[in-house]
Motif scaffolding. Structure first.
Motif, PDB file in Angstrom:
ATOM      1  N   THR A 126      45.177 -18.090  80.392  1.00 48.95           N
ATOM      2  CA  THR A 126      45.244 -18.730  79.075  1.00 48.95           C
ATOM      3  C   THR A 126      45.814 -17.749  78.066  1.00 48.95           C
ATOM      4  OG1 THR A 126      43.973 -19.939  77.400  1.00 48.95           O
ATOM      5  CG2 THR A 126      42.910 -18.023  78.376  1.00 48.95           C
ATOM      6  N   GLU A 127      46.432 -18.277  77.020  1.00 47.57           N
ATOM      7  CA  GLU A 127      46.740 -17.443  75.868  1.00 47.57           C
ATOM      8  C   GLU A 127      45.474 -17.378  75.004  1.00 47.57           C
ATOM      9  OE1 GLU A 127      50.756 -18.262  73.796  1.00 47.57           O
ATOM     10  OE2 GLU A 127      50.342 -20.066  74.945  1.00 47.57           O
ATOM     11  N   PRO A 128      45.146 -16.224  74.420  1.00 44.23           N
ATOM     12  CA  PRO A 128      43.995 -16.177  73.515  1.00 44.23           C
ATOM     13  C   PRO A 128      44.185 -17.150  72.339  1.00 44.23           C
ATOM     14  CG  PRO A 128      44.645 -13.960  74.121  1.00 44.23           C
ATOM     15  CD  PRO A 128      45.711 -14.879  74.664  1.00 44.23           C
ATOM     16  N   PHE A 166      44.714 -13.123  80.567  1.00 50.16           N
ATOM     17  CA  PHE A 166      45.163 -13.447  79.210  1.00 50.16           C
ATOM     18  C   PHE A 166      46.670 -13.214  79.126  1.00 50.16           C
ATOM     19  CE2 PHE A 166      41.103 -12.777  76.418  1.00 50.16           C
ATOM     20  CZ  PHE A 166      40.546 -13.907  76.997  1.00 50.16           C
ATOM     21  N   ASP A 167      47.393 -14.240  78.735  1.00 46.86           N
ATOM     22  CA  ASP A 167      48.810 -14.086  78.419  1.00 46.86           C
ATOM     23  C   ASP A 167      48.887 -13.658  76.959  1.00 46.86           C
ATOM     24  OD1 ASP A 167      51.385 -14.390  77.550  1.00 46.86           O
ATOM     25  OD2 ASP A 167      51.766 -16.232  78.667  1.00 46.86           O
ATOM     26  N   GLU A 168      49.142 -12.365  76.767  1.00 48.80           N
ATOM     27  CA  GLU A 168      49.163 -11.815  75.401  1.00 48.80           C
ATOM     28  C   GLU A 168      50.599 -11.493  74.971  1.00 48.80           C
ATOM     29  OE1 GLU A 168      46.331 -10.306  73.318  1.00 48.80           O
ATOM     30  OE2 GLU A 168      44.663 -10.249  74.753  1.00 48.80           O
ATOM     31  N   VAL A 169      51.549 -12.253  75.516  1.00 53.01           N
ATOM     32  CA  VAL A 169      52.961 -12.023  75.160  1.00 53.01           C
ATOM     33  C   VAL A 169      53.167 -12.196  73.652  1.00 53.01           C
ATOM     34  CG1 VAL A 169      55.287 -13.014  75.409  1.00 53.01           C
ATOM     35  CG2 VAL A 169      53.929 -12.485  77.439  1.00 53.01           C
ATOM     36  N   ILE A 170      52.472 -13.158  73.055  1.00 46.69           N
ATOM     37  CA  ILE A 170      52.575 -13.334  71.600  1.00 46.69           C
ATOM     38  C   ILE A 170      51.481 -12.558  70.864  1.00 46.69           C
ATOM     39  CG2 ILE A 170      52.301 -15.020  69.721  1.00 46.69           C
ATOM     40  CD1 ILE A 170      53.847 -17.023  71.369  1.00 46.69           C
ATOM     41  N   THR A 171      50.260 -12.568  71.397  1.00 40.85           N
ATOM     42  CA  THR A 171      49.131 -12.023  70.636  1.00 40.85           C
ATOM     43  C   THR A 171      48.983 -10.505  70.750  1.00 40.85           C
ATOM     44  OG1 THR A 171      47.730 -12.592  72.525  1.00 40.85           O
ATOM     45  CG2 THR A 171      47.768 -14.151  70.690  1.00 40.85           C
ATOM     46  N   PHE A 222      51.976  -8.838  78.794  1.00 40.87           N
ATOM     47  CA  PHE A 222      52.465  -8.543  77.443  1.00 40.87           C
ATOM     48  C   PHE A 222      53.989  -8.426  77.474  1.00 40.87           C
ATOM     49  CE2 PHE A 222      51.784  -4.399  79.437  1.00 40.87           C
ATOM     50  CZ  PHE A 222      52.946  -3.722  79.115  1.00 40.87           C
ATOM     51  N   ALA A 223      54.599  -8.556  76.313  1.00 40.04           N
ATOM     52  CA  ALA A 223      56.056  -8.372  76.187  1.00 40.04           C
ATOM     53  C   ALA A 223      56.381  -8.152  74.705  1.00 40.04           C
ATOM     54  CB  ALA A 223      56.827  -9.560  76.770  1.00 40.04           C
ATOM     55  N   LYS A 224      57.056  -9.117  74.132  1.00 42.96           N
ATOM     56  CA  LYS A 224      57.579  -9.095  72.761  1.00 42.96           C
ATOM     57  C   LYS A 224      57.266  -7.835  71.922  1.00 42.96           C
ATOM     58  CE  LYS A 224      57.131 -14.148  72.541  1.00 42.96           C
ATOM     59  NZ  LYS A 224      58.417 -14.457  73.165  1.00 42.96           N
ATOM     60  N   ALA A 225      56.076  -7.763  71.324  1.00 43.22           N
ATOM     61  CA  ALA A 225      55.814  -6.754  70.295  1.00 43.22           C
ATOM     62  C   ALA A 225      55.586  -5.356  70.860  1.00 43.22           C
ATOM     63  CB  ALA A 225      54.622  -7.162  69.430  1.00 43.22           C
TER      64      ALA A 225
HETATM   65  C1  PLP Z   1      52.828 -16.797  75.492  1.00 44.31           C
HETATM   66  C2  PLP Z   1      54.106 -16.509  76.239  1.00 44.31           C
HETATM   67  N1  PLP Z   1      54.037 -16.106  77.498  1.00 44.31           N
HETATM   68  C3  PLP Z   1      55.150 -15.808  78.182  1.00 44.31           C
HETATM   69  C4  PLP Z   1      56.395 -15.926  77.620  1.00 44.31           C
HETATM   70  C5  PLP Z   1      57.571 -15.552  78.422  1.00 44.31           C
HETATM   71  O1  PLP Z   1      57.601 -14.176  78.467  1.00 44.31           O
HETATM   72  P1  PLP Z   1      58.685 -13.383  79.318  1.00 44.31           P
HETATM   73  O2  PLP Z   1      60.014 -13.914  78.886  1.00 44.31           O
HETATM   74  O3  PLP Z   1      58.467 -11.967  78.941  1.00 44.31           O
HETATM   75  O4  PLP Z   1      58.395 -13.682  80.742  1.00 44.31           O
HETATM   76  C6  PLP Z   1      56.523 -16.345  76.303  1.00 44.31           C
HETATM   77  C7  PLP Z   1      57.859 -16.462  75.690  1.00 44.31           C
HETATM   78  O5  PLP Z   1      58.061 -16.809  74.582  1.00 44.31           O
HETATM   79  C8  PLP Z   1      55.344 -16.643  75.589  1.00 44.31           C
HETATM   80  O6  PLP Z   1      55.407 -17.029  74.313  1.00 44.31           O
END
Ligand code: PLP
Length: 243
Positions: A28-30, A61-66, A89-92
């Motif tokens: 889940t995303e937080p 936890f998918d913390e790519v945004i959080t 994690f990714a983005k930030a």
């Molecule tokens: C919550 C979330 N998880 C995963 C992804 C995808 O991440 P990635 O491109 O690093 O695999 C995104 C992309 O916007 C996202 O918002």
């Protein structure tokens, strides 16, 4: 893979009760981000932790945004005081200046992999751990820390969240949701979120239309109060122009 309804702990509970012995992990995303900006219902993440413990499943936890400060803490897990087993994690992590993503692996997921010293997890990518991306992440994390940028999320919550709520109270937008530095407003009937996006773009503000009628704001933590005020004014002007 089974999808449960957003923040529906009862459904998750029923799913674990029926299939608990076959559930490896719950992800889940937080705070649900691109799905419309939905902070968790109180107790939801804690309830998932309890279910995963009870049925010996991993909590991811998918913390790519959080991750890395958007909620005013390094992790959404910190904000909601729940310890997951794996974190993506990714983005930030680089503030987007270099492409980098990763997974934090906690002891519960790591122990079986390390139990046999002869076992090698054969998993890799050509550019895994690329030095250019990793040095950008190190520099970015140092800036976040040294310039206390996580603290900005609280004032963004006040200025951006507060500004959107004022527009809601004036009837210009519908429901307002958010936490820290991620916020969204629902458009009222008859106002297209795509048309609002276009009108705001023409006035110099880039927002993201989500779902069927949501406008989302995910500003950089360095945004100043003047620019937040501009976002609110431009949204108000765009909606007024379309009604
Ligand atoms: C919550 C979330 N998880 C995963 C992804 C995808 O991440 P990635 O491109 O690093 O695999 C995104 C992309 O916007 C996202 O918002």
């Amino acid at each position: 893979v089974h999808h449960t309804a957003r923040h529906d702990l009862d459904e998750a509970e029923a799913l674990f009760a029926e299939h608990g012995d076959r559930i490896a992990a719950f992800i889940t995303e937080p705070v649900q981000g691109a799905g419309g900006v939905h902070p968790p219902e109180p107790g939801y993440l804690q309830g998932l932790r309890r279910l995963c413990d009870e049925y010996d499943a991993l909590l991811i936890f998918d913390e790519v945004i959080t991750g890395f400060g958007r909620l005013g803490t390094w992790w959404g897990a910190d904000r909601y005081d729940v310890v997951p087993d794996l974190v993506t994690f990714a983005k930030a992590v680089t503030s987007g200046y270099q492409p980098l993503g990763g997974v934090l692996v906690g002891p519960r997921a790591l122990a079986p992999l390390e139990a046999d010293p002869a076992f090698v997890l054969r998993h890799g990518h050509t550019h895994s751990g690329h030095p250019a991306a990793c040095v950008a992440a190190s520099a970015n994390i140092a800036i976040l820390r040294d310039e206390h940028l996580l603290d900005r999320a609280g004032s963004i919550a006040e200025s951006l969240g507060g500004g959107l709520k004022r527009l809601r109270d004036e009837g210009l937008v519908g429901e307002v949701r958010g936490v820290g530095a991620i916020w969204a407003a629902e458009m009222v009937d008859g106002v297209s979120h795509l048309a609002v996006r276009d009108a705001m773009f023409d006035r110099g503000v880039i927002v993201r239309p989500l779902s069927a009628s949501t406008i989302a704001f995910c500003p950089p933590l360095v945004i100043g109060d003047d620019d937040v005020a501009l976002c609110i004014d431009v949204l108000a002007g765009a909606v007024r122009g379309l009604r």
